[in-house]
Design a protein around this motif. Structure first.
Motif, PDB file in Angstrom:
ATOM      1  N   VAL B 302       0.842  -1.203   0.000  1.00  0.00           N
ATOM      2  CA  VAL B 302       0.000   0.000   0.000  1.00  0.00           C
ATOM      3  C   VAL B 302       0.876   1.251   0.000  1.00  0.00           C
ATOM      4  O   VAL B 302       0.639   2.204  -0.753  1.00  0.00           O
ATOM      5  N   GLY B 303       1.914   1.198   0.829  1.00  0.00           N
ATOM      6  CA  GLY B 303       2.803   2.359   0.913  1.00  0.00           C
ATOM      7  C   GLY B 303       3.459   2.644  -0.419  1.00  0.00           C
ATOM      8  O   GLY B 303       3.543   3.795  -0.847  1.00  0.00           O
ATOM      9  N   GLY B 304       3.888   1.604  -1.106  1.00  0.00           N
ATOM     10  CA  GLY B 304       4.514   1.784  -2.410  1.00  0.00           C
ATOM     11  C   GLY B 304       3.557   2.418  -3.404  1.00  0.00           C
ATOM     12  O   GLY B 304       3.908   3.334  -4.134  1.00  0.00           O
ATOM     13  N   LEU B 305       2.309   1.930  -3.346  1.00  0.00           N
ATOM     14  CA  LEU B 305       1.288   2.461  -4.255  1.00  0.00           C
ATOM     15  C   LEU B 305       1.079   3.949  -3.979  1.00  0.00           C
ATOM     16  O   LEU B 305       1.126   4.793  -4.893  1.00  0.00           O
ATOM     17  N   VAL B 306       0.880   4.270  -2.711  1.00  0.00           N
ATOM     18  CA  VAL B 306       0.633   5.670  -2.334  1.00  0.00           C
ATOM     19  C   VAL B 306       1.837   6.527  -2.724  1.00  0.00           C
ATOM     20  O   VAL B 306       1.698   7.614  -3.297  1.00  0.00           O
ATOM     21  N   ALA B 307       3.034   5.997  -2.444  1.00  0.00           N
ATOM     22  CA  ALA B 307       4.238   6.776  -2.738  1.00  0.00           C
ATOM     23  C   ALA B 307       4.333   7.059  -4.228  1.00  0.00           C
ATOM     24  O   ALA B 307       4.664   8.176  -4.631  1.00  0.00           O
ATOM     25  N   VAL B 309       1.905   7.244  -6.383  1.00  0.00           N
ATOM     26  CA  VAL B 309       0.893   8.241  -6.746  1.00  0.00           C
ATOM     27  C   VAL B 309       1.375   9.631  -6.368  1.00  0.00           C
ATOM     28  O   VAL B 309       1.299  10.588  -7.160  1.00  0.00           O
ATOM     29  N   VAL B 310       1.924   9.754  -5.150  1.00  0.00           N
ATOM     30  CA  VAL B 310       2.401  11.062  -4.688  1.00  0.00           C
ATOM     31  C   VAL B 310       3.525  11.559  -5.585  1.00  0.00           C
ATOM     32  O   VAL B 310       3.548  12.722  -5.993  1.00  0.00           O
ATOM     33  N   ALA B 312       4.107  10.786  -8.659  1.00  0.00           N
ATOM     34  CA  ALA B 312       3.572  11.181  -9.960  1.00  0.00           C
ATOM     35  C   ALA B 312       2.913  12.548  -9.867  1.00  0.00           C
ATOM     36  O   ALA B 312       3.114  13.416 -10.718  1.00  0.00           O
ATOM     37  N   TYR B 313       2.159  12.749  -8.797  1.00  0.00           N
ATOM     38  CA  TYR B 313       1.455  14.029  -8.634  1.00  0.00           C
ATOM     39  C   TYR B 313       2.449  15.181  -8.487  1.00  0.00           C
ATOM     40  O   TYR B 313       2.325  16.229  -9.119  1.00  0.00           O
ATOM     41  N   VAL B 314       3.472  14.945  -7.654  1.00  0.00           N
ATOM     42  CA  VAL B 314       4.455  15.996  -7.403  1.00  0.00           C
ATOM     43  C   VAL B 314       5.243  16.306  -8.669  1.00  0.00           C
ATOM     44  O   VAL B 314       5.485  17.461  -9.009  1.00  0.00           O
ATOM     45  N   ALA B 315       5.594  15.247  -9.398  1.00  0.00           N
ATOM     46  CA  ALA B 315       6.395  15.460 -10.605  1.00  0.00           C
ATOM     47  C   ALA B 315       5.607  16.227 -11.658  1.00  0.00           C
ATOM     48  O   ALA B 315       6.182  16.919 -12.489  1.00  0.00           O
ATOM     49  N   LYS B 316       4.265  16.108 -11.615  1.00  0.00           N
ATOM     50  CA  LYS B 316       3.463  16.802 -12.612  1.00  0.00           C
ATOM     51  C   LYS B 316       3.426  18.309 -12.365  1.00  0.00           C
ATOM     52  O   LYS B 316       3.360  19.093 -13.296  1.00  0.00           O
ATOM     53  N   SER B 317       3.461  18.703 -11.085  1.00  0.00           N
ATOM     54  CA  SER B 317       3.362  20.138 -10.793  1.00  0.00           C
ATOM     55  C   SER B 317       4.697  20.799 -11.113  1.00  0.00           C
ATOM     56  O   SER B 317       5.750  20.215 -10.923  1.00  0.00           O
ATOM     57  N   PRO B 318       4.650  22.027 -11.625  1.00  0.00           N
ATOM     58  CA  PRO B 318       5.874  22.646 -12.153  1.00  0.00           C
ATOM     59  C   PRO B 318       6.951  22.887 -11.090  1.00  0.00           C
ATOM     60  O   PRO B 318       8.132  22.745 -11.373  1.00  0.00           O
ATOM     61  N   THR B 319       6.556  23.289  -9.877  1.00  0.00           N
ATOM     62  CA  THR B 319       7.584  23.589  -8.877  1.00  0.00           C
ATOM     63  C   THR B 319       7.954  22.359  -8.067  1.00  0.00           C
ATOM     64  O   THR B 319       8.506  22.476  -6.988  1.00  0.00           O
ATOM     65  N   LEU B 320       7.591  21.199  -8.556  1.00  0.00           N
ATOM     66  CA  LEU B 320       7.841  19.953  -7.834  1.00  0.00           C
ATOM     67  C   LEU B 320       7.180  19.964  -6.464  1.00  0.00           C
ATOM     68  O   LEU B 320       7.655  19.369  -5.513  1.00  0.00           O
ATOM     69  N   GLY B 321       6.064  20.677  -6.380  1.00  0.00           N
ATOM     70  CA  GLY B 321       5.256  20.581  -5.174  1.00  0.00           C
ATOM     71  C   GLY B 321       5.754  21.345  -3.974  1.00  0.00           C
ATOM     72  O   GLY B 321       5.154  21.298  -2.921  1.00  0.00           O
ATOM     73  N   TRP B 322       6.851  22.073  -4.138  1.00  0.00           N
ATOM     74  CA  TRP B 322       7.361  22.802  -2.971  1.00  0.00           C
ATOM     75  C   TRP B 322       6.929  24.249  -3.052  1.00  0.00           C
ATOM     76  O   TRP B 322       7.259  24.951  -3.984  1.00  0.00           O
ATOM     77  N   THR B 323       6.193  24.703  -2.089  1.00  0.00           N
ATOM     78  CA  THR B 323       5.846  26.117  -2.050  1.00  0.00           C
ATOM     79  C   THR B 323       6.839  26.825  -1.143  1.00  0.00           C
ATOM     80  O   THR B 323       7.633  26.200  -0.452  1.00  0.00           O
TER      81      THR B 323
END
Lengths: 352, 774
Positions: B302-307, B309-310, B312-323
């Motif tokens: 489960v952890g691998g799956l969630v990781a 997904v996270v 993938a989501y972070v990589a999609k956002s331009p700033t790599l998810g860091w505000t």
């Protein structure tokens, strides 16, 4: 035979003369050499350097930059080792790396022969600094192809728009990334470059192996830790050493060094390395860490006398080592106070 | 023997009383040398609110909307203030008056901080005696009673949150560790109450709500998970969070802000860990193994799956998810580099190494030994001391202000180290002086339970020596029995095994000469510490900064500079009560408290753009500043000027921060316009034109040339900057000087209703008028 000898000597002499004339001619003509030849010579020169940035000498300046016009633009990055050493806050090394990346991007791009990148070091020659009146770093200039330069001695007036200074570019994303250089030097003037290729660990062929190795190691360590009831991870010695390291870093003002970008040491006017700065204002990296180490030595000396020395069975050894521990502690306490007085002029005030 | 024990007990209490008296009285230098007056800036606000509280009552204060500040916005005081200090002082005032002691509220405020430092010494005693025994506890309380870092924020008159908050902090830690050691629910209740008081008092409570979860996780990691830990920690998170939510200034931040999430995470982990240990007890090892592998495998999947997904989501956002905000969490240096209003405050600067010596003196050298001492015999309490010390020392490196949190930790660690050392030294001396006795007597008294001089001692004697010399609990054994809470009293199997391991290696006495020399060294260093602390309190940290002193040249007495109060009194007596007064934000609290006039900005820097407006006005030309001030209804403007007497923290020296903060909101203000081409900040003839034309320059140096000629014989020489100023002949058309204090430290100007006839040429005049209209 002597006749032949004579003839051959004259032939040699003429040959030498001819060659000298040729060399002289080529030297004098080089400025007016076919433009494409200049560019191709520069291009071949560029290949000798890893990041396609050519160190600028007086000779190169005379040959490739001075002239009525050039078929290429010239970018010059100004630097000075002394400034790099004494002002790490300027981060000239980082800037230079990005500049090199931009140079490589142009060298491998479609317009490789339309712009060439140079680096002028103050140690190598002061002529470019005088010519372009550079007296503050960081400074990168672009000399447009059409600009006439008569001599290296005469000061050259460049418009501000051709100079990359903190004033013109801004310091928001300083040190300027290679993309800024590419835009400033090329793209604005219609010269295109290849995409900036940042060397990164991820791109190296070793990367998958390293990742694999790391994963295996972590798994192995985790397995070991779980099967041995985490005896190693729970070992107080490991944690004690880590704690001392954290304490050492913080109490020596390590954060101050990072936030203020303080150098580890500075060079004074005579080029001698200074590790200690007297006066309340500011500190150097080295002096802070010296003090942090002194705290640790004092503490470890006392801790040794308290916890380890009483467990030594042999009396002479115990006496000797405990004496050593105590001396170490006393010495570093004394040294700390001496350095403190030296730094701030503080002396204990006795009211009696 | 019983008599000795009783004497020992009595002397302990005597020493504690003495330490409390010392802690209180060492902070009175400010009253003795100056007078009983509230210090600095923030305390004036607290004082004003306390006054309001004692006059109007608790509920009125809770609902108070203050229209005297942040004009025209105002400020909701009840909802934006940590009321612990104010409630404390108000309660003390009420109690004293109930007892018919007619004391003025100002005296209560002045003496609150010294009183609470005495209490803090007691709390430190409690904390360290929980960890190591009362000998170390006494040392710790002595250290904390006079540690300069703490004195700097708690001298008499320093009526600031920190004055009570450091006590509240250590108090929470004491009750928490007491609960961890005893496992009693009554202690847990007190812990939660102490935490509530801490949240009420200081924003630094977030340090506790992060440190305690960290400790909880560390306990689980080190296999120290017990029911006692649960009793201590779980109510703190659950009820403590509910309490913080009901304090208006914290409110729902207690569940919404990321700095509280650590506590919830640890709360969940604690429950999971307890569940696992329960299941393990219920099942046979084989079954447990099967179950554990199954659960771990499922969790990994489960952890691998969630990781993924996270990722993938972070990589999609331009700033790599860091505000930017999460960067401030990861990088503690972010705010001090990029947020000028934080960076401009001197107590937010990172400290240099010399600050540690100045504020903690020799303790900073002993603290690492304390860490080693804690690890040498790790208990629940010493583990906490180590964690507290490490987190505090790390954060103090970022901000000099957090040195205050570090001070008690370093005191405790140093006390543990020093007390262990003293036990070893004294034990060695005793065993050398008195002939070795049979081992049977080792349990009867502390005097005989010393290290045997020879290795011939029986295992029992060696064990006694371990207890005497190294654990430091020989004297503490009795207290441990009394309090019934020290971990030494309830030896767990683990500590038994470790003491067995220690017993395998008997202890030997050190050479007597060395012991005496080391004792002398310790005494000398402690003597230096006391001398330093007295010096720090008497000469460095006692200045109220409202009244200044400087020694006379002939050595007789002092010059006293009372300009600030003089000027505030002028404002109070000579202006209309509804007048709006503008100044830089540092003086906002003082103006509202001492002059009782409405201010534009004050030290509660909640609205950056408002502050930037004032900074912009100060940095602009006279005409433009006039229009800004008129638009804010300002009638009086004052500046603090130190050039005549050499007072360095004046507005000219703070001016660059006004420019930076102003420039952060209004891009037309650029710092480089105020600097020389070489990047220097000067106000002499080489100074930038914009600088010499700014309102700040004009208000500071108006008529200064003549005055300095009279006072010093040198025309226009500034004694802070040390050179002649750039423009000697300053003319004011839009402002009018109305008051200048005796030493010119405060200069008050009235904003003219309409400017004097403008001497500028017609063309410029039109421009000025346009900008005024704009």
């Amino acid at each position: 035979m002597p006749c032949v000898d004579k003839k051959s000597t004259t032939m040699k002499a003429t040959l030498i003369l001819c060659m000298m004339a040729l060399v002289a001619l080529s030297a004098s003509v080089s400025a007016t050499m076919a433009p494409s030849e200049l560019a191709s010579e520069l291009a071949s020169m560029r290949h000798q350097f890893r990041d396609a940035v050519i160190p600028l000498t007086d000779d190169l300046l005379q040959r490739f930059v001075v002239g009525r016009s050039r078929p290429y633009a010239v970018a010059i990055f100004f630097t000075a080792q002394q400034v790099v050493d004494s002002n790490p806050g300027l981060r000239l090394d980082d800037l230079r790396r990005e500049y090199g990346l931009a140079a490589k991007a142009f060298a491998s791009g479609p317009d490789a022969d339309k712009v060439f990148f140079f680096e002028a070091g103050l140690e190598v020659s002061q002529t470019p600094f005088g010519m372009l009146q550079v007296n503050a770093l960081p400074c990168v200039v672009r000399i447009p192809p059409g600009l006439a330069i008569t001599s290296t001695k005469a000061p050259l007036e460049l418009p501000r728009s051709e100079k990359m200074l903190p004033d013109t570019i801004g310091t928001r994303d300083y040190p300027w990334p290679a993309e800024t250089f590419v835009d400033f030097i090329g793209t604005r003037h219609g010269v295109t470059a290849a995409a900036v290729d940042r060397p990164s660990f991820v791109k190296s062929p070793m990367f998958p192996f390293v990742v694999l190795g790391a994963v295996v190691t972590v798994l192995y360590l985790a397995y070991k830790a779980l099967t041995t009831q985490m005896a190693l991870l729970r070992s107080p010695v490991l944690w004690a050493v880590l704690s001392l390291a954290v304490f050492w870093f913080s109490a020596s003002g390590g954060m101050y060094n990072i936030i203020r970008g303080v150098p580890f040491f500075i060079r004074d006017r005579n080029g001698k390395i200074q590790f200690f700065m007297t006066g309340r204002q500011g500190q150097l990296g080295a002096e802070g860490f010296t003090l942090g180490t002194l705290y640790l030595v004092a503490s470890c000396g006392l801790a040794f006398v308290t916890y380890l020395a009483p467990r030594i069975a042999s009396a002479p050894l115990r006496n000797l080592l405990s004496l050593l521990g105590a001396l170490m502690a006393a010495g570093s306490v004394y040294q700390t106070f001496t350095l403190w007085t030296m730094k701030t002029g503080y002396k204990h005030v006795f009211y009696f | 023997m019983r008599l000795f024990a009783k004497l020992g007990e009595a002397s302990k209490y005597l020493a504690l009383t003495g330490i409390c008296v010392l802690a209180f009285s060492i902070r009175l230098f400010s009253v003795v040398k100056y007078e009983s007056v509230i210090h600095e800036f923030d305390p004036y606000f607290n004082y004003r609110v306390t006054q309001f509280l004692t006059k109007e009552g608790f509920y009125e204060m809770w609902n108070w909307f203050d229209d005297r500040t942040w004009y025209p916005l105002g400020r909701v005081v009840g909802g934006t203030v940590y009321p612990g200090l104010i409630f404390t002082a108000g309660s003390i005032y009420r109690i004293l008056h109930f007892l018919n002691i007619p004391i003025h509220v100002q005296e209560v405020c002045v003496f609150t901080a010294p009183l609470f430092s005495a209490l803090c010494a007691l709390a430190c005693y409690g904390l360290v005696s929980q960890a190591r025994g009362s000998g170390a506890g006494l040392l710790a309380s002595l250290f904390v009673a006079i540690v300069p870092s703490y004195i700097s924020r708690s001298v008499a008159g320093s009526f600031d949150n920190e004055g009570v908050a450091i006590f509240a902090l250590v108090n929470v830690f004491y009750w928490f560790i007491k609960t961890v050691n005893s496992g009693r629910l009554s202690d847990a209740v007190v812990t939660v109450a102490a935490y509530g008081y801490m949240v009420l008092s200081w924003g630094g409570y977030s340090f506790i709500i992060n440190l305690l979860p960290l400790y909880c996780l560390a306990c689980i990691f080190f296999g120290r998970l017990t029911g006692r830990l649960y009793v201590a920690f779980a109510p703190l998170v659950a009820i403590g969070t509910a309490i913080s939510c009901s304090i208006p200034v914290v409110g729902f931040n207690a569940v919404l802000m990321s700095e509280h999430f650590g506590a919830f995470f640890a709360f969940v982990v604690l429950h999971v860990a307890l569940l696992v240990s329960y299941v393990r007890r219920m099942l046979s090892p084989r079954h447990f193994y099967v179950l554990a592998s199954g659960v771990v495998a499922a969790a990994l999947a489960v952890g691998g799956l969630v990781a993924s997904v996270v990722v993938a989501y972070v990589a999609k956002s331009p700033t790599l998810g860091w505000t930017g905000r999460s960067m401030t969490l990861l990088d503690p240096t972010y705010a001090s580099r990029f947020v000028p209003i934080i960076a401009s405050v001197s107590e937010h600067q990172p400290p240099q190494w010399s600050s540690y010596l100045m504020d903690l003196h020799v303790l900073v050298m002993l603290a690492p030994a304390g860490i080693l001492a804690c690890f040498s015999r790790l208990t629940d309490a010493t583990l906490f001391l180590v964690l507290y010390g490490l987190t505090a020392v790390y954060f103090s490196g970022v901000m000099i202000r957090l040195m205050l949190v570090l001070a008690p930790a370093v005191c405790c660690l140093a006390a543990v180290a020093l007390s262990d050392l003293l036990y070893v030294l004294n034990g060695s001396i005793r065993s050398r002086l008195s002939p070795p006795r049979p081992s049977a007597s080792s349990t009867t008294s502390t005097a005989t339970a010393t290290a045997p001089a020879t290795a011939a001692g029986s295992p029992a004697a060696a064990d006694g020596a371990v207890a005497a010399a190294v654990s430091g609990s020989a004297a503490g054994g009795k207290e441990a029995a009394d309090e019934g809470s020290s971990p030494a009293a309830k030896k767990k199997p683990r500590s038994k095994s470790s003491s067995k391991a220690a017993a395998a290696k008997p202890l030997y006495a050190l050479p007597i000469a060395l012991c005496i020399a080391l004792l002398a060294l310790v005494l000398a260093v402690l003597g230096l510490y006391v001398v330093h602390c007295i010096h720090a309190s008497a000469d460095m940290y006692s200045s109220p900064s409202v009244v200044l002193q400087s020694p006379r040249h002939d050595g007789n007495g002092y010059y006293v500079f009372d300009d600030f109060r003089e000027a505030y009194a002028w404002l109070r007596h000579n202006t209309h009560p509804d007048t709006k007064v503008a100044s830089w934000w540092d003086y906002g609290y003082q103006t509202t408290a001492m002059a009782n006039r409405t201010v534009i900005v004050d030290n509660n820097t909640w609205n950056t753009s408002h502050i930037a407006t004032v900074g912009r006005a100060m940095a602009s030309s006279e005409a433009k500043a006039w229009s800004i001030y008129r638009s804010l209804d300002v009638e009086y403007v004052f500046v603090v000027f130190g050039g005549l007497v050499g007072y360095p923290s004046d507005d000219i020296n703070k001016f660059l921060w006004m420019v930076r903060i102003g420039g952060g909101v209004y891009p037309e203000i650029k710092e480089k316009d105020y600097l020389t081409p070489d990047g220097d900040y000067r106000v002499d003839a080489h100074g930038a034109k914009t600088m010499l034309n700014s309102l700040m320059y004009k208000l500071s140096y108006y008529d200064y040339a003549e005055e300095s000629q009279l006072m010093m014989g040198q025309r226009g020489v500034d004694r802070v900057r040390g050179y002649q100023i750039g423009r000697l002949n300053v003319k004011l058309n839009y402002f009018e000087e109305v008051f200048t204090s005796q030493h010119w430290m405060m200069r008050i100007y009235r904003v003219r209703d309409r400017p004097l006839r403008d001497p500028l040429p017609r063309a410029k005049k039109g421009k000025a008028a346009a900008s005024r209209r704009g």
